[in-house]
Design a protein around this motif. Structure first.
Motif, short mmCIF file in Angstrom:
data_model
loop_
_atom_site.label_atom_id
_atom_site.label_comp_id
_atom_site.label_asym_id
_atom_site.label_seq_id
_atom_site.Cartn_x
_atom_site.Cartn_y
_atom_site.Cartn_z
N ASP A 19 1.28 -1.05 0.00
CA ASP A 19 -0.01 -0.03 0.28
C ASP A 19 0.79 1.45 0.16
O ASP A 19 1.88 1.26 0.96
CB ASP A 19 -1.21 -0.03 0.82
N LYS A 20 0.32 2.07 -0.83
CA LYS A 20 1.41 3.76 -0.96
C LYS A 20 0.92 4.54 -0.09
O LYS A 20 -0.16 5.33 -0.25
CB LYS A 20 1.40 4.30 -2.30
N HIS A 21 1.98 5.21 0.29
CA HIS A 21 0.96 6.33 1.36
C HIS A 21 2.06 7.40 1.62
O HIS A 21 3.46 7.64 1.47
CB HIS A 21 1.97 5.38 3.33
N PRO A 22 1.67 8.40 0.47
CA PRO A 22 2.35 9.21 -0.23
C PRO A 22 3.49 10.20 1.43
O PRO A 22 3.85 11.20 1.25
CB PRO A 22 0.81 10.66 -0.31
N TYR A 23 2.07 10.29 2.77
CA TYR A 23 3.16 10.72 3.39
C TYR A 23 5.15 10.39 3.54
O TYR A 23 5.05 10.80 4.21
CB TYR A 23 2.74 10.95 5.06
N SER A 24 4.51 8.86 4.16
CA SER A 24 5.81 7.58 4.27
C SER A 24 7.25 8.35 2.74
O SER A 24 8.36 8.19 3.01
CB SER A 24 5.11 6.93 4.03
N ILE A 25 6.59 8.33 2.15
CA ILE A 25 7.15 8.47 0.73
C ILE A 25 7.72 9.83 0.65
O ILE A 25 9.12 9.66 0.51
CB ILE A 25 6.62 8.33 -1.09
N GLU A 26 6.60 10.63 1.08
CA GLU A 26 7.60 12.08 1.69
C GLU A 26 8.18 12.53 1.83
O GLU A 26 9.68 13.27 1.79
CB GLU A 26 6.36 13.28 0.75
N ARG A 27 8.40 12.07 3.36
CA ARG A 27 9.38 12.42 4.49
C ARG A 27 10.03 11.80 3.73
O ARG A 27 11.56 12.67 4.04
CB ARG A 27 8.27 11.53 5.44
N TYR A 28 10.54 10.14 3.36
CA TYR A 28 11.82 9.31 3.28
C TYR A 28 12.64 9.48 2.50
O TYR A 28 13.80 10.51 2.12
CB TYR A 28 11.67 8.74 3.27
N GLN A 29 11.96 10.47 1.06
CA GLN A 29 12.32 11.38 -0.28
C GLN A 29 12.87 12.15 0.04
O GLN A 29 13.73 13.30 -0.23
CB GLN A 29 11.86 11.59 -1.21
N SER A 30 11.75 13.14 1.26
CA SER A 30 12.57 14.83 1.98
C SER A 30 14.19 14.19 2.46
O SER A 30 14.93 15.06 2.40
CB SER A 30 12.13 15.26 2.57
#
Length: 239
Positions: free
Chosen positions: A126-137
Motif C-alpha cells: 500500500d502506497k502512503h504518500p506521507y511516508s514516501i515524501e518524508r523519506y524522499q525529503s
C-alpha cells in the motif's frame, strides 16, 4: 597461508560494503549466499550466526588471539577488518575520529533513510504518500550533506580513502546518476572515482548474478506477499 574469511551476504548495499573492504584489503574470502526473499535469514543455522537475522556476517577463523570470530553488523565488520589489516583507518588523530564519524553517519542516517524510502516507494503493498515524501525529503537532505562535505574534501575523512567511503558508496552509487537528482556534482565525481578502482568494481559485482527479479535492482517483477512476509511480515517476526 591465511585461512579465508567466510562472508555471508547478498547483493545489497550493506553486503557490498563488506565485499569492498575485503577486496581492497586483499583478504581471501569465500562467499555464502543468503537469499532473503527465500527466507534463508530465518533458518536456525543462520540465526545461530546472527540472532538479528540480517546479513552481512563474517566468520574469521583467525580472529583475535587466533580464535574464530563470528561478527555481524556491517559497520562493526568494516571497523574490525581495518584494525585487523591496519589499512583504511588512520591509526590515530583527527582523521581516525572523522572516519568513525562518517561511518556512524552512514549507519545511523544514510542506510536507514535510504532504506525506508526504498521500502515505501518500491516494496510496500500500500502506497502512503506521507511516508514516501518524508523519506524522499530526508534522502535528499542527506545527499546535500554529503555534497557539501565532498565539495571541500577528497574523501569523507579528509585526505585519505577509508572504510567510511566504503560504507557510503553502495548506498549512493545507484542514486547520483538518476535523472532528476541534481546539484550533487562533487558526490557524483566521488562515486565515479571510487568505481574506477578495480577492487571496488569487483566487489560491487559480488553475487550480482544472484540478483532477484523481485528486487529494485532486478526491476521489481513479481514481488508478492510471500516475499513481503520474508522481509517485512509474518516470517520476519516469527521466532
Amino acid at each position: 597461508m591465511t585461512a579465508p574469511i567466510t562472508l555471508y551476504t547478498g547483493p545489497t548495499p550493506n553486503g557490498r560494503k563488506v565485499s569492498i573492504a575485503l577486496e581492497e584489503m586483499g583478504l581471501p574470502y569465500t562467499l555464502e549466499y543468503v537469499d532473503i526473499l527465500e527466507g534463508d535469514q530465518h533458518t536456525p543455522a543462520f540465526r545461530a550466526l546472527n540472532p538479528n537475522n540480517k546479513f552481512p556476517v563474517i566468520i574469521d577463523p583467525d580472529g583475535p588471539g587466533g580464535e574464530e570470530l563470528v561478527l555481524w553488523e556491517s559497520g562493526a565488520i568494516l571497523w574490525y577488518l581495518a584494525e585487523k589489516t591496519g589499512r583504511f583507518l588512520p591509526a590515530s588523530g583527527t582523521a581516525r575520529h572523522l572516519a568513525h564519524q562518517w561511518l556512524m553517519f552512514q549507519m545511523a542516517s544514510v542506510g536507514p533513510m535510504f532504506g525506508q524510502f526504498a521500502h515505501f516507494f518500491f516494496y510496500a503493498k500500500d502506497k502512503h504518500p506521507y511516508s514516501i515524501e518524508r523519506y524522499q525529503s530526508e534522502m535528499r537532505r542527506l545527499l546535500d550533506v554529503m555534497e557539501e562535505h565532498l565539495s571541500q574534501h577528497t574523501w569523507f575523512a579528509g585526505d585519505d580513502y577509508t572504510i567510511a567511503d566504503m560504507a557510503v558508496l553502495p548506498w549512493v552509487e545507484g542514486t547520483v546518476d538518476v535523472p532528476g537528482i541534481e546539484n550533487v556534482d562533487s558526490l557524483r565525481a566521488w562515486v565515479h572515482r571510487l568505481k574506477a578502482r578495480p577492487a571496488v568494481t569487483k566487489a560491487l559485482d559480488v553475487a550480482r548474478e544472484k540478483v532477484r527479479k523481485e528486487t529494485v535492482e532486478g526491476g521489481m517483477k513479481d514481488l508478492d506477499d510471500t516475499h513481503r512476509s520474508q522481509l517485512f511480515g509474518e516470517a520476519q517476526y516469527t521466532r
